[in-house]
Each structure stands twice: as structure tokens, then as C-alpha cells.
Design an enzyme around this catalytic site. Structure first.
Site, PDB file in Angstrom:
ATOM      1  N   ASP A 195      -0.598  -5.497   9.422  1.00 50.29           N
ATOM      2  CA  ASP A 195      -1.589  -4.500   9.025  1.00 50.29           C
ATOM      3  C   ASP A 195      -2.856  -5.292   8.696  1.00 50.29           C
ATOM      4  O   ASP A 195      -2.871  -6.052   7.719  1.00 50.29           O
ATOM      5  CB  ASP A 195      -1.095  -3.720   7.803  1.00 50.29           C
ATOM      6  CG  ASP A 195      -2.070  -2.633   7.362  1.00 50.29           C
ATOM      7  OD1 ASP A 195      -1.719  -1.857   6.450  1.00 50.29           O
ATOM      8  OD2 ASP A 195      -3.191  -2.546   7.916  1.00 50.29           O
ATOM      9  N   LYS A 208     -13.334  -0.932   6.049  1.00 47.30           N
ATOM     10  CA  LYS A 208     -13.956  -1.802   5.044  1.00 47.30           C
ATOM     11  C   LYS A 208     -14.944  -2.784   5.656  1.00 47.30           C
ATOM     12  O   LYS A 208     -16.046  -2.956   5.165  1.00 47.30           O
ATOM     13  CB  LYS A 208     -12.897  -2.602   4.277  1.00 47.30           C
ATOM     14  CG  LYS A 208     -12.093  -1.814   3.255  1.00 47.30           C
ATOM     15  CD  LYS A 208     -11.164  -0.824   3.871  1.00 47.30           C
ATOM     16  CE  LYS A 208     -10.034  -0.386   2.994  1.00 47.30           C
ATOM     17  NZ  LYS A 208      -9.049   0.411   3.762  1.00 47.30           N
ATOM     18  N   TRP A 214       0.848  -1.184   0.000  1.00 45.15           N
ATOM     19  CA  TRP A 214       0.000   0.000   0.000  1.00 45.15           C
ATOM     20  C   TRP A 214       0.885   1.236   0.000  1.00 45.15           C
ATOM     21  O   TRP A 214       1.802   1.359   0.813  1.00 45.15           O
ATOM     22  CB  TRP A 214      -0.894  -0.032   1.226  1.00 45.15           C
ATOM     23  CG  TRP A 214      -1.846   1.101   1.368  1.00 45.15           C
ATOM     24  CD1 TRP A 214      -2.667   1.616   0.406  1.00 45.15           C
ATOM     25  CD2 TRP A 214      -2.109   1.845   2.565  1.00 45.15           C
ATOM     26  NE1 TRP A 214      -3.428   2.626   0.930  1.00 45.15           N
ATOM     27  CE2 TRP A 214      -3.109   2.784   2.263  1.00 45.15           C
ATOM     28  CE3 TRP A 214      -1.613   1.798   3.872  1.00 45.15           C
ATOM     29  CZ2 TRP A 214      -3.618   3.684   3.209  1.00 45.15           C
ATOM     30  CZ3 TRP A 214      -2.123   2.682   4.811  1.00 45.15           C
ATOM     31  CH2 TRP A 214      -3.108   3.623   4.475  1.00 45.15           C
TER      32      TRP A 214
END
Lengths: 444, 417
Positions: A253, A289, A172
Site C-alpha cells: 500500500d 497526499k 489503517w
């Protein structure tokens, strides 16, 4: 300073205009000179325009495109089959409850809402995990995944100065920014294998092995962003072996727990595997999310450590880093999570909604794979689409091919070949397959 | 680097279960937050007359927290909204536009000229931190001057900007050390950055007068200093948002290109929602676009984008004339209650025959009163009278009620006579 010199110059001009004798270079401005027009050269004149955000740029270009065929596969947020944003029913219900109960809006403690912190640790590790009972986990509410990673990075900079964080290649984009702004050095470990459009497992292991003992390894707990490629359970075991051997610190993460497979427990299995082996580790969580709470910035930084004493000390220092950043975290998202998790029927409903979202993504993956397989006359193996998991997929398309997707087919995606399955509907799978086949075979 | 050496040797020592010696033996417990300690001690106290004047949030006359009616109404209106997407990195544009109109005035030239870069922030702290990081990045050699006393040290320290202090509070008068302030402003290297509290200075409650602000502004012009205003109490100080913004207007009208951090924690009671705004007046619209883009670059690796809910509440209130009027009324009520408690406290102290001068209680403004009590006197207040406040003698007037003001006055008198 340049700005002061310019300012002095401006003052000299004023003096001349008033027919006063000019003083030469070191004019000391006095209060008699009128500054009615705001003309001081700004202290920030040298500030240049920041580079445009690569992902935002995709959305903007999409908006500007008038073609009826256009498809936005740059979006990083879940969309329904109708390609609409989705606010989860449980979130609406939780907010309604919160509105009706008319709670106060007092400051949270620096570490955040206690009910949220308890819930988030239990979701991550399982409510009956001995680590929780032993008080060996420090949890601090953070500003979603980004804010939680930032607290972790700031802590690393302060307490492990000079220790390097290894990030996957690719990862990311914001991981690098977070580490850079925290002053933490980083390097990459191999991850994506373009020849298989899968995991370069031996490269990954080799790079982790070659890192200095006691490095920090940033791992995606599930649904790797941007590739969608996750290690298998067995591979996770090997990764843990190497990390233990090298005395590295794993930093997970976890941005998609529940969103990836539809199961909260399955998606946390990598983290739980490491914890069960007695390894100390950090975990950053996000509810953007899996609960669709993008806008409310809710997540947590966790440290799983050897004793409750260590956990308490680390928690106190994480708070000390958070205080001069934002004092205390926002309450709204935390209350929503706590309400959903704290009510058995809402929690069940949340599980169903996660399964729905994950199910839709799996559905479009299948449909895209089917379409690609049927259109492709050369028998390329497109099954990586099915093996990859989560919101994103690396198609294996290069920059030129990705440009072709946009320029010719009005399919918007990032230049690294990443598509967001969240932005794909079943209805568009065939069109997308055509675009991919054309780009892959006809563009170099 | 000592910590790292220890960590390294620990690693070599305890490889198998690395946590025996572990990574973290050098991590010491952080010092306890003094204000938190006050609250905890208060909660643990069972005495029926206990008084909490350490609290930093508004309380009504019954000592209870308050959610403003305009806020409740705004929440009802935004309920069921279908929008939960990420805000842009700079936050809600609608929110920042309303926020800066409040700060600078609807008709301000700088707004009409579109020269103000503004971003939504994590309340006032977030605004200061964003600016401190921006200052570090674009003016790396600059210093920041912060007033004695204040609560901002940690922010600029963590941003790695060197700070100096400037005189502000005069313990002898319990008012402003104006000559000391002006001297320190004059002696600072030209082009220094100064942190100024726009109104209701925290923790002293001591503000410059309008005339003094004008003089400070002139001296700033002479020295080419950069004024950064922390405005956490607009409307909450005097009850009038225009009046409370006067320092900002003075500087703006004098042509300064100021920066301003705003918080809606107190004046709208949105404490836990973390709503704030950082604005920077620039020379041109293009420059303001560039500055905003760079502020966003700093926000991105800190939290990506700010939270939505609080910003929606503020936008809803400020965009609706009826709600905005209601807000003005409610913030004035809060300010008036505080002012009346100041008057009552002073009145009671004087009635008790205190020989000390308590004028500062009513001269000071905003949530806090720097009482002038010593640490020993504060300790006695707590031990003997179950009155809780921070050891610097700061009394939160928000915690004073008609029900406890006499008791409080008596306690203060007893320890100070």
C-alpha cells in the site's frame, strides 16, 4: 417477511375503519384501498444506525470545542504552518491548463487514462525499469488508495479464494473493512512494539514465517499508517527473504510516495527492492497526499508479474471487477497527474512542493522532540518521534492518556495514541510537548 | 477452488522464482467487451463513409463530442477553488440536495418531510452497485428482477444478489411486452426488488406510457414489491426533465418508498466525471439518517468518498437560475436533435420503399433504437457498408447526423429488404 406482516396489519386496520368485515390474518390488499398517506412499513425499517466513523468523530468534537488552545491532530490531510489546507501550485497550474484546453469529458476506458497509467507505473518503478519495458506490470487506474486496494482485494477473492491476507498490527482501519467487504480472510502480524515505540521486527518476521505458504502480506511501502514506523532497508531485505522463502505474495500500500521523505525514489525503494529480486507483487497507489488530490480520488492498482501475457490477463480481469462497481474511473484527477508528470517544469515544481511538505513535517518532528526533551525531567528517550516518518506518529500514549490529551489539553487525536504531524505547527510544539508529558507521566 | 489448488501446486513446484509456474496460470483473459470492440473496429476502418452508431455518448450533428456551455461556464466559476479536501463518505451534501430535487420535484412531500436518504455516487453504475450491496446486506434473502434486455446483470451478480428476469421488450412489435411484464410482476414473490428504467430504456428505447406506469405502480402496491429506478436520461429523453421524471412521480405519489439512481453522464455530458446520486425514500427522517449511514458504510471500503469535480459542476449549474435555464435549453437541444434524427431515419427508410414497419424508430425514445436487425444483418452492415453497431441491432441515434442519415438508411434497407 416481517414488513409484509406489518403491512397486512395496516391494511386490516383500514378495513375495520371502513366497517368492512375483517378477514383475518391473510388479507390480500386490493387496489380499492386508498393509500393516500405514505404509511407502508419500510422494507428497511430494520436498518440500524451505522457506528460513527472514529476519525470523523475526532474532527467533529474538535469543531465543537470553543477553547482557543485546541489542536486538531486527528486530521488526515496536510496542513500548512498556518494550519490551512494546501492545494499544490502545480495542481492549480494543471487545472488551469485543462480549463484552457477545453478537453472533452468522454468516458475513460475501464482501465483509466492511458497517460496516467503510464506515468504512475513509471513513478513507482522508475521510468527505465526493465519490468516496464518488458510489459510485466498491469496498471489499472483506481479510486485513490481505497479503490485500488478494493480492486486488488476483489481480485484476490476471485482468483485466490480462501488465501489469507496478513495485515500489520496496527494498520489503517479501512484495510479491515476493505478485506471484509471483499470477502477476503485476514489475520495480523506483529508490528508495533509499545516498549520501544518502534518496530517489533522479530515478531513481524516470526508471524510472516508462521503463516501458511502462499499467503498475502499487506505491507506499507513507506510512512506506515498509523505508527510512522518503517523498516530499514536492511530489514526490508530480510522481509523479502522470508516472503520469498514462504512463497508469499507481497501487496504494497503506497499512499505517501514522495510525501514521506520528500523523494519519490527513496519512498519507492522498498517496492523497487522487491521487484529487483524478481518477486511478483501487487501495489496500490494514491495521489491524495503527495499531490494533495484528496477530493479527486486518483490512484492505481498495479500487478508486477512474470510475463506480459500474465499482466494482460490480470489487467483484463481487474477491469472485469471494476466495471460492475463504477464502469470507468473519474477523469479529472487522472488528467491532473498526467499533466504534472508529463511537463518537465511542472514535474520539477511538484518535487519541490513535496520536499516542502515533507520538510515541514520533519521540522515539526524536530521541534516537538526538542520540546519534549527539554520539558521531560525523567530523561525518557523521545527520539522515536524523529525516527518515525510521514504524516502520523504513534506517541505510545494509551487510551486514558489520549483522553487526557483531549479532555484536559484540548488536543484531539485518535484513541490509539496516534497524532497527525500534518496538523501540528511549530508554534504549537511546546504546548503539545507539555500535554504529552503531563498525560504520559500523570495518567495511567 | 480448482484455481487455488493449481496455484498451490504451482507454488510447491516453482519456489525459487515463483513466477515460473507462478500464481496466475489459472487467470484467463476476460472476454472482450463487445461495445469496445465495435469502437476499435470503427477506428481502424479507413473507409470514408464509415458510420459509428455503436457509441454510447452524445454527438453533435458533425459527429463530434459535446461539452455543454453551462458545464464550461460552471468550470470557469469553480476554477481556482481552494478546496481539495476529502468529501464526506456520502459525497457533497449540496450536490445531493439538488440532485434529489431534480428527481422528485422541488415541492415533493418526501423532500419537505426530510425522508429521503441520498448519497453521491460514481455515476449511475455506482448508484446501482451501492444499492445492490445495500440490498444484499439488509435484505439478504431478496431477489432482484431485471428487464429483458438490460445492462445491469453484472452489478447484482458481483453484489451476490440472485437475479431473475422479467419480460420487457417484445421483438414482434419492437415495443413493450406489457402483458408479459405485468404477468411477471404478478408472479414474482411478494416483496421482490425490481429494477426499472425511469425513461429512455437502455438498450431498447422502449418506455411504458403514462397509463401503463400507473398500472404497473398499482400492481407493485398489491404485491408489495420494491421499485428501484435507474434514471440515466432525465431531460435527455424528451427534452423535458419533468416529463422524463413522470414514472418516479407516479410511484412516489402512489406512496411507494422507491430508490432512485441518477446519472449526470448524458444529460449534462459529464461522462468521464462520474457524477451520480442514489436516493432512498424512507418512512421517517430518522430512518433516512440510518439508511444513509449504512450506504456510507458500504461506500467507505469501496472508494472512501466520491470525486469532487463533477459534483461541483452539477451543483454550480443547478444552484444558479441562469445556468439552470441554459442547461434546460441545451439538454432539450440534444433531445430534439436525436428525435429529429429518428424522424429522418424513418422517413428515409420509408422513402426507399422498405416493406418493413419502421414505426418503432420514432416510437422509441432516448439515445438508442432497437432496430430489429438480426446479427447476420448487422454483420453485413459492418462488412459491406462500414456501419458499426452492436450485434443486438442497437443503433445509437447519437451517432446519426444529417450528413450520414441517408447513407445509413440505405445501408439498413439493403441488408433488410
Amino acid at each position: 417477511m416481517a414488513s409484509m406482516a406489518s403491512r397486512a396489519a395496516a391494511v386490516t386496520i383500514t378495513n375495520a375503519a371502513l366497517d368492512k368485515p375483517s378477514h383475518g390474518s391473510s388479507v390480500e390488499p386490493t387496489s380499492r384501498i386508498s393509500m393516500a398517506v405514505a404509511v407502508d412499513v419500510s422494507k428497511f425499517e430494520s436498518v440500524t444506525m451505522a457506528p460513527p466513523d472514529p476519525i470523523l468523530g475526532v474532527s467533529e468534537a474538535f469543531k465543537a470545542d470553543s477553547s482557543p488552545l485546541k489542536l486538531n491532530l486527528g486530521v488526515g490531510a496536510y496542513r500548512t504552518e498556518e494550519l490551512q489546507p494546501y492545494v499544490l501550485d502545480v495542481v492549480k497550474k494543471a487545472e488551469k491548463l485543462m480549463l484552457e484546453s477545453g478537453e472533452f469529458k468522454e468516458y475513460l476506458p475501464i482501465e483509466g487514462l492511458a497517460a496516467f497509467n503510464k506515468a504512475t507505473a513509471e513513478l513507482l518503478l522508475g521510468a527505465d525499469n526493465p519490468v516496464i519495458k518488458q510489459g510485466r506490470i498491469a496498471t489499472v487506474q483506481g479510486l485513490s488508495g481505497t479503490g485500488s486496494l478494493r480492486l486488488g482485494a476483489a481480485f484476490i477473492q476471485r482468483y485466490l479464494p480462501g488465501v489469507k491476507v496478513l495485515i500489520s498490527s496496527p494498520t489503517w482501519g479501512n484495510h479491515k473493512n476493505i478485506l471484509n467487504d471483499s470477502g477476503v480472510p485476514w489475520s495480523e502480524y506483529r508490528y508495533f512494539d509499545p516498549t520501544t515505540v518502534g518496530l517489533d521486527f522479530s515478531g513481524m518476521i516470526e508471524d510472516i514465517k508462521n503463516a501458511t505458504d502462499g499467503s498475502i502480506i499487506l505491507l506499507h511501502g513507506c510512512a506506515h499508517n498509523p505508527t510512522g514506523i518503517d523498516p530499514t532497508a536492511e530489514q526490508w531485505g530480510t522481509i523479502a527473504d522470508v516472503i520469498e522463502e514462504k512463497s508469499h505474495l507481497p501487496f504494497f500500500d503506497v499512499a505517501y510516495q514522495g510525501f514521506a521523505s520528500g523523494s519519490l525514489d527513496n519512498d519507492a525503494s522498498s517496492v523497487r527492492q522487491f521487484v529487483a529480486r524478481g518477486l511478483e507483487l501487487f501495489v496500490a497507489q494514491s495521489y491524495s497526499k503527495n499531490l494533495g488530490l484528496y477530493a479527486e480520488r486518483i490512484g492505481a492498482i498495479n500487478a508486477v508479474v512474470s510475463s506480459s501475457d500474465v499482466a494482460n490477463r490480470i489487467k483484463s480481469q481487474l477491469k472485469r471487477l471494476a466495471r460492475p462497481m463504477y464502469s470507468n474511473p473519474p477523469v479529472h484527477g487522472a488528467r491532473i497527474v498526467a499533466n504534472v508528470v508529463g511537463d518537465p517544469s511542472l514535474f520539477d515544481e511538484w518535487r519541490s512542493e513535496m520536499q516542502l511538505m515533507a520538510g515541514r513535517i520533519k521540522g515539526v518532528r524536530q521541534s516537538l522532540y526538542d520540546a519534549l526533551s527539554s520539558v521531560d525531567e525523567n530523561g525518557k528517550d523521545w527520539s522515536f518521534i524523529l525516527k518515525q516518518i510521514g504524516m502520523f506518529s504513534f506517541t505510545g500514549l494509551n487510551k486514558n492518556q489520549s483522553d487526557n490529551m483531549t479532555d484536559k489539553w484540548h488536543v484531539y487525536m485518535t484513541k490509539d495514541g496516534r497524532i497527525s504531524l500534518a496538523g501540528l505547527s511549530l508554534a504549537k510544539c511546546e504546548y503539545l510537548a507539555d500535554a504529552i508529558i503531563d498525560s504520559y507521566y500523570n495518567v495511567k | 477452488m480448482a484455481g487455488r489448488a493449481i496455484a498451490r501446486s504451482n507454488m510447491r513446484a516453482g519456489k525459487r522464482f515463483m513466477s515460473t509456474a507462478g500464481w496466475w496460470s489459472h487467470v484467463t483473459p476476460a472476454p472482450r467487451d463487445p461495445i469496445l470492440g465495435v469502437t476499435e473496429a470503427f477506428l481502424a476502418d479507413t473507409h470514408p463513409s464509415k458510420v459509428n452508431v455503436g457509441v454510447g455518448a452524445y454527438r453533435n450533428d458533425k459527429g463530434k463530442p459535446v461539452v455543454l456551455q453551462c458545464v464550461r461556464e460552471a468550470e470557469r466559476r469553480i476554477a481556482g477553488s481552494k478546496f481539495m479536501e476529502y468529501l464526506p463518505m456520502g459525497g457533497s451534501v449540496k450536490f445531493t440536495e439538488f440532485a434529489i430535487r431534480l428527481a422528485y420535484g422541488d415541492e415533493a412531500d418526501v423532500l419537505n418531510d426530510k425522508r429521503v436518504a441520498s448519497v453521491q455516487t460514481l455515476s449511475g453504475t455506482g448508484a446501482c452497485r451501492l444499492f445492490a450491496d445495500f440490498q444484499k446486506r439488509f435484505k439478504p434473502e431478496s431477489l432482484v428482477y431485471i428487464p429483458i434486455p438490460t445492462c445491469h446483470h453484472n452489478i447484482w451478480r458481483d453484489a451476490r444478489v440472485e437475479s431473475r428476469l422479467f419480460r420487457y421488450y417484445d421483438p414482434a412489435t419492437k415495443g413493450l411486452d406489457f402483458s408479459g411484464l405485468m404477468e411477471d410482476v404478478k408472479n414474482a414473490p411478494s416483496g421482490s426488488f425490481f429494477l426499472l428504467h425511469a425513461c429512455a430504456h437502455n438498450p431498447t428505447g422502449v418506455d411504458p406510457s403514462e397509463e401503463q406506469w400507473k398500472e404497473i405502480s398499482q400492481l407493485f402496491k398489491e404485491k408489495g414489491h420494491f421499485p428501484l429506478f435507474d434514471m440515466a436520461y432525465q431531460g435527455f429523453a424528451s427534452g423535458d426533465t419533468e416529463k422524463d421524471g413522470q414514472a418516479i412521480r407516479i410511484f412516489m405519489n402512489d406512496g411507494h418508498q422507491i430508490a432512485c439512481g441518477q446519472s449526470f453522464a448524458k444529460n449534462m455530458g459529464l461522462y468521464g466525471q462520474r457524477v451520480g446520486c442514489l436516493s432512498v425514500i424512507c418512512s421517517t427522517p430518522q430512518e433516512s439518517v440510518a439508511v444513509k449511514s449504512q450506504l456510507q458504510q458500504i461506500a467507505r471500503p469501496m472508494y472512501s468518498n466520491p470525486p469532487l469535480h463533477g459534483a461541483e459542476i452539477v451543483s454550480t449549474i443547478l444552484s444558479d437560475p441562469e445556468l439552470k435555464d441554459l442547461w434546460h435549453k441545451e439538454v432539450k437541444e440534444m433531445a430534439d436533435r436525436i428525435i429529429s434524427m429518428r424522424e429522418a431515419l424513418r422517413f428515409n427508410l420509408e422513402k426507399l420503399g422498405s416493406k418493413l414497419n419502421w414505426q418503432h424508430v420514432t416510437d422509441q425514445i432516448g439515445m438508442f433504437c432497437y432496430s430489429g436487425l438480426t446479427e447476420e444483418q448487422v454483420d453485413r452492415l459492418t462488412r459491406e457498408f462500414h456501419v458499426y453497431l452492436t450485434r443486438n441491432g442497437r443503433i445509437s441515434m447519437a451517432g446519426v447526423t444529417t450528413g450520414n442519415v441517408e447513407y445509413l438508411a440505405n445501408a439498413v434497407h439493403e441488408v433488410s429488404k
